[in-house]
Design an enzyme around this catalytic site. Sequence first.
Site, short mmCIF file in Angstrom:
data_model
loop_
_atom_site.label_atom_id
_atom_site.label_comp_id
_atom_site.label_asym_id
_atom_site.label_seq_id
_atom_site.Cartn_x
_atom_site.Cartn_y
_atom_site.Cartn_z
CD1 TRP A 1 -3.35 -0.36 1.55
CD2 TRP A 1 -2.20 -2.27 1.29
NE1 TRP A 1 -4.24 -1.43 1.64
CE2 TRP A 1 -3.56 -2.61 1.47
CE3 TRP A 1 -1.28 -3.31 1.09
CZ2 TRP A 1 -4.03 -3.92 1.47
CZ3 TRP A 1 -1.74 -4.63 1.08
CH2 TRP A 1 -3.09 -4.92 1.26
CB VAL B 1 2.22 -0.97 -6.51
CG1 VAL B 1 2.04 0.40 -5.86
CG2 VAL B 1 3.70 -1.35 -6.52
CE LYS B 2 -5.68 -0.18 -1.14
NZ LYS B 2 -6.17 -0.33 0.25
CD GLN B 3 -0.42 5.51 -4.71
OE1 GLN B 3 -1.15 6.00 -3.84
NE2 GLN B 3 0.90 5.38 -4.57
#
Length: 350
Positions: free
Chosen positions: A200, A237-239
């Site tokens: 995150w 990837v969490k964005q």
Amino acid sequence: MTDYAKLLGEETAQQLLGHSCKTIDKSKLHLPGPDYVDQNFLQTDRPIPVIRNLQTMFDHGRLGGTGFLSILPVDQGIEHTAGASFAPNPIYFDPESIVQLAIEAGCNAVASTLGVLASVARKYAHKIPFMLKINHNELMTYPNTYDQIMFATVEQAYEMGAVAVGATIYFGHETSDRQIIEVSRAFEAAHAMGMATVLWAYTRNDGFKKDGVDYHTAADLTGQANHLAVTIKADIVKQKQATNNGGFKAVGFAKTDEKVYTELTSDNPIDLTRYQVANCYMGRIGLINSGGGSGKNDHADAVRTAIINKRAGGMGLIMGRKAFQRPMDEGVKLIQSVQDVYLDAKVTVA
């Protein structure tokens, strides 16, 4: 399939579905697809069990075999307090309801806390991939400090049968150096034990708000956060989806280049998110956007976010509050409406 013009409005649907990206061409991207893991991870130094567990996630649920991901994240009981998160629908105080929602909706994985997943691991860890979130920002400290601290270990994730670990870093925060070191070491350990890693990659600093504009979701700031995330070997990837741009210039720090704003992005949200994807090694590491908090137009907002992510070259959505803060059958329908965007061949990469 969804009538996007009816759901989003004719103007918004045209802005998104009719857009052609003139910034970073899609031909330069490593795009999601059935062979995504083979194309992007076999040549890396990831151990074989990591690749196997990544493939396990990509093969599960309604999006299995497409290269896209739909993940249910429920760590808000710590991040936002249990009362604020679960009072709208108290069944989710029970961890089993969380896992059941992910299964019923056909998610690729369920991401949650040590306590939640550990309490039902023997019943469900073999039925849906588990992703253990190992650090959190707790809200009981007064005044709030907004710091990510470790709540679980990589060993605990391995022992419960998790296929992946997740962690948050607040890039730009005064404690970010410590968080980077902690998470980097945890990711190294997770890979050694055969688990995938998900970051995150959030920005947080009061200074990122300037002249009444919040740049925490600026394309340039979040793009750099993504680039730092893949540097410490996040596999996904969490964005938060980019909503504006020019954070570096407005705040007046770090370094940037004018081409970031004149050639590599535009005002279209797809182009802003494309820049986020580009910072994930041109898509070699997948970008999943967060679904955001619950509101009045959750269905339209969630579908809009999914369209932007997919057309930008992203890998999917990780959506929690919009789904679990409503009756389970409605939550299932909402999650599946997002999945339908990724299953819709008419929604293409811009």
